[in-house]
Design a protein around this motif. Structure first.
Motif, short mmCIF file in Angstrom:
data_model
loop_
_atom_site.label_atom_id
_atom_site.label_comp_id
_atom_site.label_asym_id
_atom_site.label_seq_id
_atom_site.Cartn_x
_atom_site.Cartn_y
_atom_site.Cartn_z
N SER A 21 2.31 1.97 -3.40
CA SER A 21 1.27 2.60 -4.21
C SER A 21 1.09 4.07 -3.82
CB SER A 21 -0.05 1.85 -4.05
OG SER A 21 -1.10 2.55 -4.68
N GLU A 24 0.84 -1.20 0.00
CA GLU A 24 0.00 0.00 0.00
C GLU A 24 0.87 1.25 0.00
OE1 GLU A 24 -3.48 0.45 0.21
OE2 GLU A 24 -3.95 -1.68 0.12
N GLN A 54 -5.35 7.81 -3.17
CA GLN A 54 -6.06 8.19 -4.38
C GLN A 54 -7.15 9.22 -4.07
OE1 GLN A 54 -8.10 4.81 -6.22
NE2 GLN A 54 -7.06 5.30 -8.15
N ALA A 55 -7.90 8.98 -3.01
CA ALA A 55 -8.98 9.89 -2.62
C ALA A 55 -8.42 11.23 -2.13
CB ALA A 55 -9.85 9.25 -1.54
N GLN A 65 1.78 7.32 -6.28
CA GLN A 65 0.74 8.32 -6.57
C GLN A 65 1.17 9.71 -6.11
OE1 GLN A 65 -3.41 7.08 -5.60
NE2 GLN A 65 -2.40 5.20 -4.94
N HIS A 104 -1.25 -3.91 -4.70
CA HIS A 104 -2.40 -3.16 -4.18
C HIS A 104 -2.38 -1.73 -4.73
CE1 HIS A 104 -3.35 -6.13 -1.07
NE2 HIS A 104 -2.06 -6.24 -0.86
N THR A 105 -3.54 -1.11 -4.77
CA THR A 105 -3.65 0.32 -5.04
C THR A 105 -4.16 0.97 -3.77
OG1 THR A 105 -4.10 0.02 -7.38
CG2 THR A 105 -4.81 2.10 -6.40
N ASP A 106 -3.43 1.95 -3.29
CA ASP A 106 -3.84 2.64 -2.07
C ASP A 106 -4.96 3.61 -2.41
OD1 ASP A 106 -3.94 4.67 0.03
OD2 ASP A 106 -2.28 3.52 0.88
N GLN A 107 -6.17 3.21 -2.10
CA GLN A 107 -7.34 4.01 -2.43
C GLN A 107 -7.47 5.25 -1.55
OE1 GLN A 107 -10.56 1.17 -2.42
NE2 GLN A 107 -10.00 0.41 -4.43
#
Length: 164
Positions: free
Chosen positions: A19, A16, A78-79, A23, A72-75
């Motif tokens: 990621s 995570e 992202q948010a 980003q 994994h994509t660290d959401q």
């Protein structure tokens, strides 16, 4: 990756973070491009360089444990980046935008501080002292960036935004 052990959970946290750092690196570059205050622009670009080093550290840790760096994509990151972009679109004027950049950058930093603190604690529980030391190094860098942004906001950027 199925998480069935404490070590799996630790490795998922590292993934995570990879990621999140990936980003963030891109976002910091975009933020620096729109910053008008020279010290803020420099701080954002410097932190982008740090972010790349931190990401490399994480990838090395994952490889050491035989785990893939990009599972994994660290959401959450992202948010947070989405919210930063939304805020920047609403702010009018250079001084106000710079103040908003610092506020957004600090939200991102605080998330990273929490994530690195968690990963370091998990490494400690697993008695992975080298990993823990590396994660603490990144954690301290994040804290120093947060302090720098606070000082910049208080001494220069926010007073300029208030006066504008």
């Amino acid at each position: 990756m199925q998480i069935t052990t404490f070590k799996d959970m630790y490795l998922a946290e590292l993934q995570e973070l990879v990621s999140a750092e990936g980003q963030l690196g891109e976002s910091l570059l975009q933020m620096a491009e729109v910053a008008s205050h020279p010290a803020l622009k420099d701080a954002l670009l410097h932190h982008r360089e740090q972010t790349e080093v931190q990401k490399e550290r994480l990838v090395s840790l994952l490889q050491k444990h035989g785990a893939e760096p990009r599972a994994h994509t660290d959401q959450a990151m992202q948010a947070l980046i989405h919210e930063t972009e939304k805020m920047l679109g609403m702010l009018k004027g250079n001084d106000l935008r710079d103040a908003g950049l610092i506020a957004s950058a600090q939200r991102l930093e605080h998330y990273e501080i929490a994530a690195y603190g968690t990963a370091a604690a998990l490494a400690g529980q697993l008695d992975l002292r080298d990993d823990q030391r590396i994660l603490h190094r990144s954690l301290e860098e994040e804290k120093q960036t947060d302090i720098l942004l606070t000082q910049l906001a208080k001494s220069e950027v926010n007073p300029d935004a208030v006066a504008a």
